[in-house]
Write an enzyme that holds these catalytic residues in place. Structure first.
Site, PDB file in Angstrom:
ATOM      1  N   GLU A 167      66.862  86.266 -44.884  1.00 40.31           N
ATOM      2  CA  GLU A 167      67.965  86.345 -45.447  1.00 40.31           C
ATOM      3  C   GLU A 167      68.689  87.611 -45.240  1.00 40.31           C
ATOM      4  OE1 GLU A 167      67.985  85.504 -49.701  1.00 40.31           O
ATOM      5  OE2 GLU A 167      67.208  83.568 -49.194  1.00 40.31           O
ATOM      6  N   GLU A 352      63.763  77.713 -47.885  1.00 37.26           N
ATOM      7  CA  GLU A 352      63.919  77.861 -49.046  1.00 37.26           C
ATOM      8  C   GLU A 352      65.130  77.040 -49.782  1.00 37.26           C
ATOM      9  OE1 GLU A 352      64.605  81.752 -50.823  1.00 37.26           O
ATOM     10  OE2 GLU A 352      63.179  82.559 -49.495  1.00 37.26           O
TER      11      GLU A 352
HETATM   12  O1  IFM Z   1      63.690  84.919 -55.163  1.00 33.66           O
HETATM   13  C1  IFM Z   1      64.806  85.013 -54.089  1.00 33.66           C
HETATM   14  C2  IFM Z   1      63.915  85.035 -52.651  1.00 33.66           C
HETATM   15  O2  IFM Z   1      63.332  86.329 -52.522  1.00 33.66           O
HETATM   16  C3  IFM Z   1      64.973  85.176 -51.483  1.00 33.66           C
HETATM   17  N1  IFM Z   1      66.171  83.748 -51.552  1.00 33.66           N
HETATM   18  C4  IFM Z   1      66.464  83.633 -52.706  1.00 33.66           C
HETATM   19  C5  IFM Z   1      65.491  83.564 -53.837  1.00 33.66           C
HETATM   20  C6  IFM Z   1      66.126  83.415 -55.223  1.00 33.66           C
HETATM   21  O3  IFM Z   1      67.369  84.128 -55.535  1.00 33.66           O
END
Ligand code: IFM
Length: 443
Positions: A167, A352
């Protein structure tokens, strides 16, 4: 759940994801201090000033956690390796205990039939490097490549894939422009530099990984479904600006070697000198793209604010514990757009997707089950539309440290009692387990 493994192409991977600082316990095993350890101690930065010193104590409970993944019938595990656990000062001295831990983790995955998906940087900059400016220092590209080399020489022979960064938008924009994450800056010069250096570090690390003979290397980016809050031209312009800074900046640099004009309109005057010279290394080929998707964002113009002169608008859809709208359609849209405009046939993984809910043990967990169900359908639709989607990782395996929100927001398939550290699988764990059970002719 409506769809099951047999609705997906042969070889499609189902897994769950975590990240080092959020679960391991940064106080164990000789890890060095990171900027999250100190950011958490700053006034008002993190709910109850909680940090990752103990987190889920995964450092000592790794085998039990891997058993839970295997018992759910997962094919793969996405984890991150902590830079400061490997190199406590970010450079120089290697922490053998840290390397041994990741060695056991990878072997533990393989022994259970789990493909290890490694991420090199999931947000914890070693403090010694943060002292030197962290992501605002152009040398971060070489520091990161050196760290990548140390960890890859130990576990690179067994990991299934390596993502450089998790990210990039959060690493740069959220942390250096909005100030919500460590290092908590709200400074356009720092942000512009971080926005570029995170790409530069990705490129330099890719070069190093290739020099080491590594394949299956890529990056994980987060995307949101950005929509204008109204039909007005001003809101459409605001949404286009946010789309450029959030969704397009990183993928455009990596796949085309350019930055969107709408984003350079603000960042351009603050960029590092000769940034154009780095674009060739940044845009070298990757082997896969990881897509993190959670929600949509409605955006309106805010003429009273400085660039980008936007403001978020609260939408009408059902929301998670984070206040994020549940919008599976945005995942299908994101995946098809990426395939059409940027990556073509490149393998894509949803690295994710998940939701937080204030869960207690023994609850029915219906909102999360429905959330997963609908997002799995969205992925299925994207595949039908030609996206080369090869896997899905639920975020997260465990309730864990949700950064500035401390331990309050529960994303896990598995409930964690943060007093006893007991793990209890939620109903969604069991629902997903049934959905991904082996096809009849697979065994
Ligand atoms: O917990 C985070 C993760 O570290 C990175 N992506 C989003 C998740 C939820 O906010």
């Amino acid at each position: 759940m409506k769809l099951t493994r047999s609705d997906f192409p042969q070889g499609f991977l189902f897994g769950a994801a975590t990240a080092a600082y959020q679960i391991e316990g940064s106080s164990y095993g000789g890890a060095g201090s990171t900027h999250w350890d100190t950011f958490a101690k700053g006034p008002g930065n993190v709910v109850r000033a909680e940090d990752g010193a103990v987190a889920c104590d995964h450092y000592h409970r790794m085998d039990a956690d891997l058993d839970l993944l295997a018992e759910a019938g997962m094919d793969a595990y996405r984890f991150s390796t902590s830079w400061a656990r490997v190199l406590p000062e970010g450079r120089g001295r290697v922490n053998q205990e840290g390397l041994d831990f990741y060695d056991r983790l990878v072997d533990g995955c393989l022994a259970r039939g789990l493909k290890p998906f490694q991420t090199l940087y999931h947000w914890e900059m070693p403090s010694a490097l943060a002292d030197l400016g962290g992501w605002t220092n152009p040398d971060v590209a070489d520091w990161m490549a050196d760290y990548a080399e140390v960890i890859t020489k130990r576990i690179g022979d067994r990991v299934h894939s390596i993502a450089t960064i998790n990210e990039s938008w959060c690493v740069a924009y959220l942390s250096h422009f909005l100030g919500h994450h460590a290092p908590g800056l709200r400074d356009i010069r720092a942000a512009a530099r971080a926005m570029h250096h995170v790409n530069k570090a990705h490129g330099r690390t890719m070069t190093r990984l290739r020099d080491l003979g590594m394949q299956n290397c890529g990056i994980v980016l987060n995307f949101e479904a950005t929509e204008a809050a109204s039909d007005s031209a001003a809101d459409a312009h605001a949404a286009a600006t946010q789309d450029a800074t959030h969704n397009r900046w990183f993928i455009e640099a990596i796949t085309k070697g350019t930055y969107p004009a709408e984003a350079l309109a603000g960042f351009g005057p603050h960029m590092p000198q000769n940034w154009q010279d780095d674009m060739a290394e940044i845009s070298q080929p990757i082997d896969f793209l990881g897509v993190n998707y959670y929600t949509r964002n409605l955006v309106a113009a805010d003429d009273a604010a400085t660039w980008p002169s936007t403001k978020p608008v609260i939408g009408p859809l059902e929301k998670t514990q984070m206040g994020w709208e549940i919008y599976p359609e945005g995942l299908r849209w994101t995946l098809t757009r990426l395939s059409r405009d940027y990556v073509g046939d490149l393998p894509v993984f949803v690295t994710e997707n998940g939701m937080a809910w204030p869960d207690a043990v023994g609850e029915e967990d219906t909102v999360r089950i429905d959330f997963i169900d609908r997002h799995i359908e969205a992925m299925h639709d994207a595949i039908s539309e030609g996206v080369n989607l090869q896997g899905f990782f639920y975020w997260s395996l465990l309730d864990n440290y949700e950064w500035a929100f401390g331990y309050e927001k529960r994303f896990g398939l598995i409930h964690v009692d943060f007093d006893t550290l007991d793990r209890t699988p939620k109903a969604s764990y069991h629902a997903l387990k049934s959905a991904i059970a082996p096809r009849k002719n697979d065994t």
